[in-house]
Design an enzyme around this catalytic site. Structure first.
Site, PDB file in Angstrom:
ATOM      1  N   GLN A  38     -87.233  -1.935 -23.222  1.00 37.52           N
ATOM      2  CA  GLN A  38     -87.049  -1.564 -24.625  1.00 37.52           C
ATOM      3  C   GLN A  38     -85.762  -0.783 -24.875  1.00 37.52           C
ATOM      4  N   THR A  65     -43.930   7.394 -37.578  1.00 38.55           N
ATOM      5  CA  THR A  65     -44.414   8.652 -36.994  1.00 38.55           C
ATOM      6  C   THR A  65     -43.301   9.393 -36.263  1.00 38.55           C
ATOM      7  N   GLU A 100     -52.482   3.981 -37.168  1.00 44.94           N
ATOM      8  CA  GLU A 100     -52.678   3.415 -38.520  1.00 44.94           C
ATOM      9  C   GLU A 100     -53.567   4.317 -39.369  1.00 44.94           C
ATOM     10  N   SER A 144     -52.026  -5.557 -31.312  1.00 44.82           N
ATOM     11  CA  SER A 144     -51.030  -4.591 -31.794  1.00 44.82           C
ATOM     12  C   SER A 144     -49.663  -5.243 -31.955  1.00 44.82           C
ATOM     13  N   LEU A 165     -48.763  -0.195 -44.282  1.00 42.92           N
ATOM     14  CA  LEU A 165     -49.959   0.153 -43.508  1.00 42.92           C
ATOM     15  C   LEU A 165     -51.196  -0.561 -44.061  1.00 42.92           C
TER      16      LEU A 165
HETATM   17  P1  TGC Z   1     -49.781  10.664 -51.544  1.00 42.55           P
HETATM   18  O1  TGC Z   1     -49.182  11.817 -52.291  1.00 42.55           O
HETATM   19  O2  TGC Z   1     -51.263  10.476 -51.542  1.00 42.55           O
HETATM   20  O3  TGC Z   1     -49.107   9.315 -52.055  1.00 42.55           O
HETATM   21  C1  TGC Z   1     -47.696   9.210 -52.152  1.00 42.55           C
HETATM   22  C2  TGC Z   1     -47.377   7.879 -52.817  1.00 42.55           C
HETATM   23  O4  TGC Z   1     -47.807   6.807 -51.968  1.00 42.55           O
HETATM   24  C3  TGC Z   1     -48.798   5.995 -52.629  1.00 42.55           C
HETATM   25  N1  TGC Z   1     -49.776   5.604 -51.614  1.00 42.55           N
HETATM   26  C4  TGC Z   1     -49.906   4.347 -51.202  1.00 42.55           C
HETATM   27  N2  TGC Z   1     -49.281   3.228 -51.582  1.00 42.55           N
HETATM   28  C5  TGC Z   1     -49.640   2.082 -50.970  1.00 42.55           C
HETATM   29  N3  TGC Z   1     -50.589   2.028 -50.009  1.00 42.55           N
HETATM   30  C6  TGC Z   1     -51.232   3.127 -49.593  1.00 42.55           C
HETATM   31  N4  TGC Z   1     -52.137   3.053 -48.619  1.00 42.55           N
HETATM   32  C7  TGC Z   1     -50.896   4.372 -50.194  1.00 42.55           C
HETATM   33  N5  TGC Z   1     -51.309   5.646 -50.027  1.00 42.55           N
HETATM   34  C8  TGC Z   1     -50.620   6.392 -50.913  1.00 42.55           C
HETATM   35  C9  TGC Z   1     -49.384   6.909 -53.708  1.00 42.55           C
HETATM   36  O5  TGC Z   1     -49.943   6.154 -54.745  1.00 42.55           O
HETATM   37  C10 TGC Z   1     -48.139   7.670 -54.129  1.00 42.55           C
HETATM   38  O6  TGC Z   1     -47.372   6.792 -54.931  1.00 42.55           O
HETATM   39  P2  TGC Z   1     -46.426   7.363 -56.100  1.00 42.55           P
HETATM   40  O7  TGC Z   1     -45.961   6.153 -56.841  1.00 42.55           O
HETATM   41  O8  TGC Z   1     -47.316   8.274 -56.924  1.00 42.55           O
HETATM   42  O9  TGC Z   1     -45.335   8.101 -55.409  1.00 42.55           O
HETATM   43  O10 TGC Z   1     -49.252  10.718 -50.052  1.00 42.55           O
HETATM   44  P3  TGC Z   1     -49.363  11.848 -48.969  1.00 42.55           P
HETATM   45  O11 TGC Z   1     -47.994  12.126 -48.451  1.00 42.55           O
HETATM   46  O12 TGC Z   1     -50.164  13.017 -49.490  1.00 42.55           O
HETATM   47  O13 TGC Z   1     -50.174  11.130 -47.773  1.00 42.55           O
HETATM   48  C11 TGC Z   1     -51.429  10.617 -47.939  1.00 42.55           C
HETATM   49  C12 TGC Z   1     -52.002  10.098 -46.574  1.00 42.55           C
HETATM   50  C13 TGC Z   1     -52.381  11.284 -45.702  1.00 42.55           C
HETATM   51  C14 TGC Z   1     -53.245   9.314 -46.894  1.00 42.55           C
HETATM   52  C15 TGC Z   1     -50.991   9.194 -45.854  1.00 42.55           C
HETATM   53  O14 TGC Z   1     -49.838   9.827 -45.580  1.00 42.55           O
HETATM   54  C16 TGC Z   1     -51.538   8.545 -44.619  1.00 42.55           C
HETATM   55  O15 TGC Z   1     -52.078   7.472 -44.715  1.00 42.55           O
HETATM   56  N6  TGC Z   1     -51.383   9.164 -43.394  1.00 42.55           N
HETATM   57  C17 TGC Z   1     -51.705   8.493 -42.146  1.00 42.55           C
HETATM   58  C18 TGC Z   1     -50.427   8.107 -41.442  1.00 42.55           C
HETATM   59  C19 TGC Z   1     -50.520   6.776 -40.770  1.00 42.55           C
HETATM   60  O16 TGC Z   1     -51.422   5.994 -41.005  1.00 42.55           O
HETATM   61  N7  TGC Z   1     -49.517   6.469 -39.958  1.00 42.55           N
HETATM   62  C20 TGC Z   1     -49.472   5.190 -39.314  1.00 42.55           C
HETATM   63  C21 TGC Z   1     -48.154   5.005 -38.582  1.00 42.55           C
HETATM   64  S1  TGC Z   1     -47.841   3.330 -38.135  1.00 42.55           S
HETATM   65  C22 TGC Z   1     -48.898   3.017 -36.870  1.00 42.55           C
HETATM   66  O17 TGC Z   1     -49.727   3.777 -36.502  1.00 42.55           O
HETATM   67  C23 TGC Z   1     -48.754   1.691 -36.255  1.00 42.55           C
HETATM   68  S2  TGC Z   1     -49.832   1.356 -34.955  1.00 42.55           S
HETATM   69  C24 TGC Z   1     -49.675  -0.325 -35.021  1.00 42.55           C
HETATM   70  C25 TGC Z   1     -50.265  -1.056 -33.922  1.00 42.55           C
HETATM   71  O18 TGC Z   1     -49.832  -0.897 -32.752  1.00 42.55           O
HETATM   72  O19 TGC Z   1     -51.150  -1.912 -34.215  1.00 42.55           O
HETATM   73  P1  FAD Z   2     -52.024  14.456 -35.890  1.00 40.40           P
HETATM   74  O1  FAD Z   2     -51.559  14.056 -37.252  1.00 40.40           O
HETATM   75  O2  FAD Z   2     -51.400  15.629 -35.237  1.00 40.40           O
HETATM   76  O3  FAD Z   2     -53.605  14.665 -35.948  1.00 40.40           O
HETATM   77  C1  FAD Z   2     -54.320  15.382 -34.934  1.00 40.40           C
HETATM   78  C2  FAD Z   2     -55.757  15.555 -35.412  1.00 40.40           C
HETATM   79  O4  FAD Z   2     -55.768  16.332 -36.620  1.00 40.40           O
HETATM   80  C3  FAD Z   2     -56.431  14.226 -35.747  1.00 40.40           C
HETATM   81  O5  FAD Z   2     -57.765  14.257 -35.350  1.00 40.40           O
HETATM   82  C4  FAD Z   2     -56.352  14.165 -37.271  1.00 40.40           C
HETATM   83  O6  FAD Z   2     -57.412  13.404 -37.846  1.00 40.40           O
HETATM   84  C5  FAD Z   2     -56.475  15.641 -37.626  1.00 40.40           C
HETATM   85  N1  FAD Z   2     -55.883  15.927 -38.951  1.00 40.40           N
HETATM   86  C6  FAD Z   2     -54.598  15.779 -39.330  1.00 40.40           C
HETATM   87  N2  FAD Z   2     -54.444  16.128 -40.627  1.00 40.40           N
HETATM   88  C7  FAD Z   2     -55.677  16.469 -41.070  1.00 40.40           C
HETATM   89  C8  FAD Z   2     -56.185  16.890 -42.331  1.00 40.40           C
HETATM   90  N3  FAD Z   2     -55.401  17.007 -43.422  1.00 40.40           N
HETATM   91  N4  FAD Z   2     -57.499  17.169 -42.432  1.00 40.40           N
HETATM   92  C9  FAD Z   2     -58.319  17.058 -41.364  1.00 40.40           C
HETATM   93  N5  FAD Z   2     -57.902  16.646 -40.148  1.00 40.40           N
HETATM   94  C10 FAD Z   2     -56.589  16.361 -40.004  1.00 40.40           C
HETATM   95  N6  FAD Z   2     -46.705   5.193 -35.353  1.00 40.40           N
HETATM   96  C11 FAD Z   2     -45.695   4.446 -35.897  1.00 40.40           C
HETATM   97  O7  FAD Z   2     -45.003   4.862 -36.817  1.00 40.40           O
HETATM   98  N7  FAD Z   2     -45.443   3.181 -35.417  1.00 40.40           N
HETATM   99  C12 FAD Z   2     -46.152   2.637 -34.395  1.00 40.40           C
HETATM  100  O8  FAD Z   2     -45.895   1.483 -34.006  1.00 40.40           O
HETATM  101  C13 FAD Z   2     -47.177   3.420 -33.795  1.00 40.40           C
HETATM  102  N8  FAD Z   2     -47.850   2.926 -32.716  1.00 40.40           N
HETATM  103  C14 FAD Z   2     -48.738   3.747 -32.058  1.00 40.40           C
HETATM  104  C15 FAD Z   2     -49.283   3.335 -30.844  1.00 40.40           C
HETATM  105  C16 FAD Z   2     -50.133   4.178 -30.144  1.00 40.40           C
HETATM  106  C17 FAD Z   2     -50.681   3.749 -28.824  1.00 40.40           C
HETATM  107  C18 FAD Z   2     -50.475   5.451 -30.680  1.00 40.40           C
HETATM  108  C19 FAD Z   2     -51.418   6.372 -29.955  1.00 40.40           C
HETATM  109  C20 FAD Z   2     -49.943   5.867 -31.880  1.00 40.40           C
HETATM  110  C21 FAD Z   2     -49.041   5.037 -32.569  1.00 40.40           C
HETATM  111  N9  FAD Z   2     -48.416   5.467 -33.739  1.00 40.40           N
HETATM  112  C22 FAD Z   2     -47.428   4.712 -34.318  1.00 40.40           C
HETATM  113  C23 FAD Z   2     -48.645   6.825 -34.248  1.00 40.40           C
HETATM  114  C24 FAD Z   2     -49.970   6.997 -34.972  1.00 40.40           C
HETATM  115  O9  FAD Z   2     -49.934   6.421 -36.234  1.00 40.40           O
HETATM  116  C25 FAD Z   2     -50.259   8.503 -35.040  1.00 40.40           C
HETATM  117  O10 FAD Z   2     -50.621   8.891 -33.721  1.00 40.40           O
HETATM  118  C26 FAD Z   2     -51.346   8.825 -36.016  1.00 40.40           C
HETATM  119  O11 FAD Z   2     -50.923   8.586 -37.346  1.00 40.40           O
HETATM  120  C27 FAD Z   2     -51.808  10.301 -35.905  1.00 40.40           C
HETATM  121  O12 FAD Z   2     -50.732  11.170 -35.822  1.00 40.40           O
HETATM  122  P2  FAD Z   2     -50.677  12.277 -34.636  1.00 40.40           P
HETATM  123  O13 FAD Z   2     -50.891  11.583 -33.366  1.00 40.40           O
HETATM  124  O14 FAD Z   2     -49.437  13.039 -34.820  1.00 40.40           O
HETATM  125  O15 FAD Z   2     -51.932  13.186 -34.896  1.00 40.40           O
END
Ligand code: TGC
Ligand code: FAD
Length: 419
Positions: free
Chosen positions: A314, A166, A398, A125, A274
């Protein structure tokens, strides 16, 4: 890779002395890991890939495995590993050398993440966040001054970064964020907060995503020490205990205008980062799976019940055979994804599929492996329970398991099931 094996050994030796003086608890247990390679995937790798992989594997065996259980038990981030991770080229492996990166290809990047996560997901991470979520946005969206100022220091570990997307009320749907900036003429005024941010309590700087007055998402470089900025740690995690997670809190923080990432606007900015990190996790989670499989295989051959090794029953063979089958399928998937990424052809949806599949595989393997070890499986004598608990975060961050499934669903049907 900025190190050859000789300088690597020398630096390890110096670090050992440092560690002793800091009284780091090292386990006497030997890390016996032998990587599974059932379909000879090694033949798909170049000599350079294998050298990089083996260098990181050796480091994990010598420096990470002996200490990680103790740090995880104490819920402490082993910060002293940062310079070593930098020397291994784990920070920004694909960033070009003129900015301090290792200039490697995406298979190399994947292998580095696989080997580090074989040791611990929390340490992977740290490397993911630094390389994919801090260095990558500066490289892809930053000004030349920002690249020259920050990237070499991040690559060398002189600076540690974090990524704030987030918020407590906006996780899977980050486009609804409320953290915001106001243009004050001479600077931006930043208000709001971020939640669940890896590395934040130790970070020197943060890439922060916030909405401007028009509601457009912008990226900013926020530095530790700016007035009104704090990063309190989140305590009480049962997962990723050796990785520090925290908040980012902004009360009227004055951010200089030159700290705005000038070449990106909109939610596609953070989502683009991402892709890089999810790609690394797709490889990394397999490292954890391999470690669980290897541990369970060895244990099952040694553990005697009813007069013979449990590997001879098994039911245990079914578990082990299914583990290696799933690991092998996932290895081939991430290798192919790496080839596509090297050619610039990997789509975000393909990356989502691979991240989801690898983490699902790893969690399943970890749970089965834990059962094979019986009672021993719940202890820190073996790495399985730690991997299993870590993977409960990896399946959520992620993009959750469900979100990645919906990304695949939308890609193949053309219909959005998120809203
Ligand atoms: P949507 O309307 O689908 O798209 C908006 C604009 O974004 C573009 N796009 C992307 N571009 C590049 N890469 C991608 N993966 C992209 N996905 C979408 C899309 O083409 C559009 O572009 P434009 O030019 O038309 O404006 O977006 P939405 O707001 O409906 O959201 C879609 C969704 C749900 C898939 C997205 O928001 C999502 O992936 N949600 C999950 C959030 C998430 O992954 N958060 C991670 C936080 S960081 C973290 O967790 C770090 S942990 C790190 C560690 O410790 O290792
Ligand atoms: P929620 O979005 O509230 O989701 C709760 C549940 O609802 C999940 O099961 C989800 O799949 C479901 N759900 C949500 N929307 C839908 C839908 N449309 N349809 C069906 N099901 C749905 N974020 C950062 O920005 N930077 C970081 O460095 C980072 N590090 C992290 C480290 C750790 C240890 C953890 C636990 C999280 C970290 N995160 C970070 C945040 C992480 O990316 C979020 O926890 C993750 O994106 C999910 O968001 P949430 O926890 O608010 O869950």
């Amino acid at each position: 890779m900025r190190t050859d094996l000789r300088s690597f050994e020398k630096s390890n030796c110096m670090q050992n002395q440092d560690q002793e003086s800091r009284n780091v608890q090292r386990s006497a247990k030997k890390d016996l890991f032998e990587a599974p390679d059932y379909f000879l995937v090694d033949e798909l790798l170049s000599e350079e890939h294998k050298l990089i992989r083996d260098t990181v594997r050796t480091w994990v065996k010598k420096e990470l495995s002996p200490i990680i259980e103790d740090f995880a038990q104490r819920a402490e981030f082993p910060k002293h590993l940062i310079p070593e991770l930098a020397r291994l080229g784990a920070f920004g492996p694909t960033i070009p050398p003129q900015y301090g990166g290792a200039g490697l290809d995406y298979i190399s990047y994947g292998l580095i993440m696989q080997e580090i996560e074989r040791g611990d997901s929390g340490i992977r991470s740290t490397a993911s966040v630094q390389g994919s979520l801090v260095m990558y946005p500066i490289y892809a969206y930053g000004s030349e001054d920002q690249k020259l100022n920050y990237l070499p220091k991040l690559a060398s570990g002189e600076l540690l970064g974090c990524f704030g997307l987030t918020e407590s009320d906006h996780g899977s749907d980050p486009a609804s964020m409320i953290t915001n900036i106001k243009d004050m003429g001479s600077h931006y005024l930043l208000n709001g907060s971020k939640m669940w941010i890896s590395n934040s309590p130790h970070a020197d700087m943060a890439i922060v995503w916030a909405k401007d007055e028009q509601g457009t998402v912008k990226g900013l470089i926020v530095e530790k020490g700016m007035e009104g900025f704090s990063a309190p740690e989140i305590h009480g995690k049962w997962s990723l205990r050796a990785s520090a997670t925290g908040e980012l809190v902004f009360h009227n923080v004055k951010v200089p205008k030159e700290n705005l990432l000038p070449n990106i606007s909109g939610i596609k900015g953070p989502l683009g980062c991402l892709n890089q990190a999810r790609y690394g996790i797709a490889w990394g989670a397999l490292g954890a799976a391999m470690d669980c499989y290897d541990t369970a295989l060895r244990y099952s051959k040694e553990r005697i019940q009813f007069g013979k090794p449990i590997a001879g029953f098994q039911l245990q063979q079914k578990k082990l055979a299914e583990m290696i089958t799933e690991i092998t399928k996932a290895q081939l998937l991430v290798w192919r994804l790496g080839e596509l990424k090297n050619k610039g052809l990997a789509s975000p949806a393909q990356i989502s599929m691979a991240k989801r599949n690898s983490v699902e595989t790893a969690i399943h393997v970890a749970r089965e492996a834990r059962q094979i070890l019986g009672g021993m499986g719940i202890t820190g004598e073996y790495p399985i329970m730690r991997h299993m608990m870590n993977l409960e975060s990896v399946v959520t961050y992620e993009g959750t398991h469900d979100i990645h499934l919906l990304i695949t669903g939308m890609d193949i049907t053309g219909l959005n099931a998120f809203q």
